[in-house]
Design a protein around this motif. Structure first.
Motif, PDB file in Angstrom:
ATOM      1  N   GLY A  21       0.824  -1.289  -0.012  1.00 34.05           N
ATOM      2  CA  GLY A  21      -0.066   0.117  -0.086  1.00 34.05           C
ATOM      3  C   GLY A  21       0.899   1.239   0.169  1.00 34.05           C
ATOM      4  O   GLY A  21       0.594   2.330  -0.606  1.00 34.05           O
ATOM      5  N   SER A  24       2.222   1.953  -3.255  1.00 34.75           N
ATOM      6  CA  SER A  24       1.112   2.052  -4.540  1.00 34.75           C
ATOM      7  C   SER A  24       0.964   3.660  -4.727  1.00 34.75           C
ATOM      8  O   SER A  24       0.240   3.832  -5.694  1.00 34.75           O
ATOM      9  CB  SER A  24      -0.126   1.430  -4.135  1.00 34.75           C
ATOM     10  OG  SER A  24      -0.926   2.215  -2.864  1.00 34.75           O
ATOM     11  N   SER A 221     -12.005   6.302   2.128  1.00 35.06           N
ATOM     12  CA  SER A 221     -10.723   5.575   2.019  1.00 35.06           C
ATOM     13  C   SER A 221      -9.800   6.358   2.656  1.00 35.06           C
ATOM     14  O   SER A 221      -8.532   6.593   2.281  1.00 35.06           O
ATOM     15  CB  SER A 221     -10.382   5.101   0.673  1.00 35.06           C
ATOM     16  OG  SER A 221     -10.413   6.295  -0.116  1.00 35.06           O
ATOM     17  N   VAL A 251      -5.681  -1.193  -2.430  1.00 34.11           N
ATOM     18  CA  VAL A 251      -4.565  -0.170  -2.428  1.00 34.11           C
ATOM     19  C   VAL A 251      -4.565   0.609  -3.573  1.00 34.11           C
ATOM     20  O   VAL A 251      -3.844   1.800  -3.803  1.00 34.11           O
ATOM     21  CB  VAL A 251      -3.068  -0.669  -2.235  1.00 34.11           C
ATOM     22  CG1 VAL A 251      -2.879  -1.417  -1.047  1.00 34.11           C
ATOM     23  CG2 VAL A 251      -2.547  -1.494  -3.605  1.00 34.11           C
ATOM     24  N   SER A 254      -7.477   5.984  -4.363  1.00 37.99           N
ATOM     25  CA  SER A 254      -6.522   6.826  -3.689  1.00 37.99           C
ATOM     26  C   SER A 254      -6.975   7.116  -2.397  1.00 37.99           C
ATOM     27  O   SER A 254      -8.338   6.987  -1.819  1.00 37.99           O
ATOM     28  CB  SER A 254      -6.787   8.266  -4.460  1.00 37.99           C
ATOM     29  OG  SER A 254      -8.038   8.631  -4.421  1.00 37.99           O
ATOM     30  N   SER A 257      -3.674   4.234   1.544  1.00 39.23           N
ATOM     31  CA  SER A 257      -3.305   2.955   1.232  1.00 39.23           C
ATOM     32  C   SER A 257      -2.629   1.938   1.938  1.00 39.23           C
ATOM     33  O   SER A 257      -2.933   0.846   1.939  1.00 39.23           O
ATOM     34  CB  SER A 257      -2.544   3.186  -0.087  1.00 39.23           C
ATOM     35  OG  SER A 257      -3.358   3.990  -1.215  1.00 39.23           O
TER      36      SER A 257
END
Ligand code: F2R
Ligand code: MG
Ligand code: MG
Length: 304
Positions: A21, A24, A221, A251, A254, A257
């Motif tokens: 994550g 990423s 998120s 991940v 946006s 992550s």
């Protein structure tokens, strides 16, 4: 699937989710992320795994007992060794307050954010060892809450950790799950209206087979716990049979992550076991031998 493999899958799955994550960030798609993963010699984890390690160490030293002061001290000592792991602002503030010697961890945590306590996702990002260790006990939720209180006093900061520990525990004991029922069951077990509603939404989104971007928009998120735990659960339940696919769901949207990767990786790894984790990535994971040792010691301790 052996329980030992699930313990390992959970701890390594969470650390790997954190590291992947983190990597990423700024990757636009799966191809770009996988190319980056091939290029790297080492996959580095962040505060999420540093704190999960602290929880595992404390559980082992205290022979399976949750000792809030000991957990706090273990977090603090690990932070002092590696303050550069990307910690949120809350935990270091608590460490400083405790060092000044006035109050204990739980009381200090209660003073954060104007006295309402933290609802950051830090209490859930580190919960892998607790979820898998207490999976067979009736009170995995309550055990998780006790660990959350060391740094996160807000009702959502506690409920999110409890719900994710329940998911890990349930996944680690199941051979086959029904995604929608799993989400609805977690909605029933949560103790705040916010999580109850969000987890029902997870079930609806799974039923309507939405793409991950839409689910992340709906559920959130971000660094707030009620805007990350539900999407992590969705990421797992959308692809319960594949660690890699679940992690990509986590991940490649946006937001936070590393943390959503750590949470999703913990549940998926607990369900599928360590052999389901991509070997090439595990081989590059920082500190992997120590993480394996911790998972083995926790597994042995639970048998005692
Ligand atoms: N924080 C990061 N990454 C960004 C910082 C990187 C670092 N400075 C560096 O580059 O070195 N990552 C990690 O933090 C998240 C976990 O945070 P935790 O442990 O929950 O901390 P905190 O400070 O308690 O909460 C995080 C933020 O949430 C908001 N917040 C919390 N409670 C709130 C409340 N009651 N009201 C309003 N907002 C609240 C604040 O913005 C907090 O800073 C993970 O992502 C981990 O990877
Ligand atoms: Mg982090
Ligand atoms: Mg994070």
């Amino acid at each position: 699937m052996s329980s030992k493999s699930r313990f390992k899958g959970c701890l390594l799955g969470s650390a790997l989710g954190d590291a992947v994550g983190e990597l990423s960030f700024e990757c636009r798609d799966e191809g770009e992320l996988k190319a980056k993963l091939r290029e790297k010699d080492r996959l580095r984890y962040t505060d999420d795994t540093a704190m999960a390690i602290g929880l595992a160490e404390s559980l082992i030293e205290k022979k399976g007992e949750i000792d809030q002061e000991h957990i706090g001290e273990t977090f603090k000592e690990n932070y002092k060794e590696e303050p550069w792991r990307g910690y949120g602002q809350g935990p270091p503030k608590i460490f400083k307050m405790v060092e000044k010697g006035k109050r204990n961890y739980v009381e200090c945590a209660e003073t954060l954010f104007g006295g309402e306590g933290s609802k950051g996702n830090g209490s859930a990002m580190r919960i892998a060892p607790v979820g898998v260790f207490f999976s067979i006990s009736e009170n995995v939720y309550e055990k998780a809450i006790k660990t959350a209180e060391v740094t996160h006093a807000h009702p959502l900061g506690k409920d999110g950790a409890g719900v994710l520990a329940l998911c890990i525990g349930r996944a680690s004991l199941s051979d086959k799950i029904s995604p929608e029922d799993f989400a609805l069951d977690m909605a029933e077990r949560s103790e705040t209206e916010v999580f109850g509603k969000k987890l029902k939404k997870v079930a609806e989104l799974l039923k309507s087979e939405v793409e991950r971007e839409e689910a992340a928009q709906e559920l959130g998120s971000s660094v707030l716990i009620e805007k990350s735990v539900p999407y992590a659960i969705f990421s797992f339940l959308k692809d319960p049979k594949s660690y890699e696919k679940a992690l990509m769901n986590a991940v490649l949207v946006s937001g936070d992550s590393d943390t959503i990767g750590a949470m999703t990786g913990a549940v998926s790894g607990a369900y599928l076991g360590d052999k389901a984790l991509p070997e090439a990535w595990v081989d590059k994971l920082e500190n992997v031998s120590y993480l394996k040792k911790l998972s083995e010691r926790l597994f042995e301790l639970r048998k005692e």
